[in-house]
Design a protein around this motif. Structure first.
Motif, PDB file in Angstrom:
ATOM      1  N   GLN A 122     -12.730  24.258 -56.991  1.00 35.27           N
ATOM      2  CA  GLN A 122     -13.451  24.307 -55.423  1.00 35.27           C
ATOM      3  C   GLN A 122     -13.322  25.125 -55.150  1.00 35.27           C
ATOM      4  N   PRO A 127     -17.115  25.079 -46.969  1.00 31.97           N
ATOM      5  CA  PRO A 127     -17.670  25.113 -48.474  1.00 31.97           C
ATOM      6  C   PRO A 127     -18.350  25.916 -49.139  1.00 31.97           C
ATOM      7  N   VAL A 180     -14.175  27.852 -52.116  1.00 31.11           N
ATOM      8  CA  VAL A 180     -14.493  27.290 -50.276  1.00 31.11           C
ATOM      9  C   VAL A 180     -14.683  29.316 -49.643  1.00 31.11           C
ATOM     10  N   GLU A 195     -10.700  29.233 -42.303  1.00 28.22           N
ATOM     11  CA  GLU A 195     -11.675  29.132 -43.303  1.00 28.22           C
ATOM     12  C   GLU A 195     -13.181  29.230 -42.624  1.00 28.22           C
TER      13      GLU A 195
END
Lengths: 309, 279
Positions: free
Chosen positions: A58, A114, A60, A111
């Protein structure tokens, strides 16, 4: 005749000089203000495990913001009688006036989202570069098995994978074998009795006959037919005379009674592979040390000028 | 009370027993001239052995040797142990000096021809034929369902209808796995006289694909460790000059099976062939 203002000023200054002094101090912090903020977006990747028959990562998007702030203080004036050293002075806040503190730099990592639906180039170790696209949740599947190929060398303790694209930059993922094993369900942390005799293995190619240059996908299907007793820490590896059929690892982990597992691998058939039937085995290894074998064949069609073996 | 007549007859019997020499079952075969006959036979045997060295014709040389060997078999028990041993040594030396036949055949009908590899001489068989293999399958009562493991590809004409048979028994058998080779070898070879050819020998033979006797070793240590960890076993195969390690259940459409035997065994086979001819 001297102007009246001038005479009065002279008189006032003389009087002042004769009476007090005032000093400016920094008072209470009133607030902080942001001077500047510079955004530094970056990517971070992590290994998720085995998903849809492939290794999954993944990616991000994060931001490492560089922020300069300073504190704002009240402006204080303290007036003292200079002839009296003990005079604490009279403090007064100058309304509407402030003193700025020194700029201070801080970082904030946040963050963002994604890295969804983006194309990435990536390579693992010294392997060739390949491309893939992330899905809606930023998950990228290693369809070309670039990472698995680097880990076929069982002595390799880790592999570095670099994902990059022009718009988002690059990220490096250091995948250790310990983390890889952990996420693949291969545990070396415990010792348990294993029952490999309960193991039933079958294999399926995605085609019956291949041509040179094609990619053959083999899916291993394992099941523990026993009523009690696990098969513990099961690994498989392809064994063949042909180097393009040899050395592919299959990570199966623990199989509880009646549990099943599947694992697929791709075999790239070289353009100059001879026609005919090619033999391979899947050799297994579990915690007990027994090594059951599954013999298999792969057939390459004769295509006119191609040499058969 | 004994009668006079009975007493006389007892006396006469006693006199007869003392005077007339008695014979026993342990009498020597040769009486009086026995030692000379043995010595003569011994001289003849030595002459036979010397003639083995002198004879130029291959068949005649082998026949002389065979005669000498037969004579020693008969004469040996009559000689002292030392004498017999000495003659056996001479006979063995003569065996070593026997000329090498170009071709020999074993009891299963497999022909071997002489091949020279530097200072080494061996006898290499023709390809194992379907007929030879059928004989093994039937003699060992191999289950028909096992044939697919021994001959997994349709490169042969062997079939099973109660017994194994082949319409082309003289045809070279193609596609025998290593398992099949080992099985046939065990059946054919009761005295360890036959072996698979070495990779070196097979590389010198053009267009031959055959299992070799060499132990296959993986030079790459990492691969070797991994193969050992997962139970892999490879056998040496030579495919038209290329040496490789192959899985024992593998086969190849052009794979034929050959064996080698030593010079000593080839000579014994030639002696047997001659004996069969003279019978």
């Amino acid at each position: 005749m001297m102007p009246r203002f001038t005479v009065l000023s002279l008189l006032l200054c003389t009087a002042m000089f004769a009476a007090e002094t005032s000093d400016v101090y920094r008072g209470r912090m009133v607030r902080t203000e942001e001077i500047s903020r510079q955004s530094n977006p970056f990517l971070r990747g992590q290994f998720l495990g085995y998903l849809d028959g492939k290794l999954a990562f993944q990616i991000v998007m994060f931001d490492r913001a560089e922020i300069f702030r300073r504190a704002i203080y009240e402006k204080l004036i303290v007036t003292r009688d200079p002839s009296n050293p003990d005079d604490p002075g009279f403090r007064s806040v100058v309304p509407g006036q402030f003193i700025q503190g020194e700029p201070e730099r801080t970082e904030e990592v946040n963050e963002l989202a994604p890295a969804a639906n983006r194309a990435f180039r990536y390579h693992a170790g010294e392997g060739p570069e390949t491309t893939a696209r992330t899905n809606d949740t930023g998950v990228l599947l290693d369809a070309d098995e670039a990472v698995l190929l680097q880990l076929e060398d069982l002595r390799q303790a880790s592999v570095q994978i670099v994902f990059s694209n022009q718009s988002d930059g690059a990220c490096h993922v250091e995948l250790t074998r310990a983390e890889f094993n952990n996420k693949m369900g291969i545990s070396y942390e415990y010792q348990k009795k294993s029952y490999p005799k309960n193991l039933k293995a079958a294999a399926e190619w995605d085609k019956q006959i291949y041509k040179p240059g094609e990619i053959a996908t083999l899916t291993l299907k394992l099941s523990n037919r026993g009523e009690n007793g696990d098969v513990v820490r099961l690994l498989g590896r392809s064994l063949s005379r042909w180097n393009w059929l040899d050395g592919k690892m299959f990570y199966l982990g623990d199989l509880a009674p009646q549990e099943r597992a599947t694992f697929s691998r791709r075999f790239i058939i070289p353009d100059d592979a001879p026609a005919g039937i090619h033999y391979l085995r899947i050799g297994f290894n579990d915690i007990s040390g027994t090594k059951p074998q599954l013999p298999l064949t792969l057939q390459i069609a004769y295509t006119g000028n191609k040499q058969s073996h | 009370m004994l009668s006079f007549q009975r007493v006389v007859s007892h006396v006469l019997i006693l006199i007869f027993a003392l005077v007339v020499p008695t014979s026993t079952a342990q009498d020597p075969l040769f009486v009086d001239g026995a030692a000379e006959d043995i010595a003569e036979s011994r001289r003849e045997l030595r002459t036979l052995i010397r003639n083995v060295y002198r004879e130029k014709s291959l068949d005649a040389q082998y026949q002389l040797y065979a005669s000498a060997a037969d004579s020693l078999d008969e004469l040996g028990p009559l000689l002292s142990a030392d004498d017999a041993a000495a003659i056996r040594r001479h006979l063995y030396a003569a065996f070593q000096r026997l000329q090498l036949p170009n071709e020999v055949r074993n009891s299963h009908g497999m022909r071997f021809r002489r091949v020279v590899q530097g200072a080494d001489v061996q006898y290499l068989s023709e390809a194992l034929t379907e007929g030879m293999y059928v004989a093994y399958l039937n003699d060992r009562a191999i289950p028909p369902e096992k044939l697919n493991k021994l001959l997994p590809q349709p490169t042969h004409d062997i079939s099973f209808e109660g017994v194994f048979s082949s319409p082309t028994p003289r045809l070279s058998l193609r596609g025998l796995t290593y398992y099949g080779v080992v099985g046939y070898h065990g059946w054919m070879d009761k005295t360890s006289a036959y072996h698979l050819p070495s990779a070196d020998l097979l590389q010198r033979l053009e267009k031959v694909t055959c299992w070799a006797s060499d132990k296959y070793e993986i030079k790459d240590h990492r691969r070797s460790d991994a193969v050992n960890m997962f139970g892999g076993k490879f056998r040496t195969i030579v495919t038209t000059g290329d040496v490789a390690g192959e899985l024992p259940e593998a086969t190849h459409p052009k794979l034929t099976t050959h064996y080698v035997t030593s010079v000593a065994h080839a000579k014994k086979l030639y002696l047997q062939e001659l004996a069969e001819v003279t019978e």
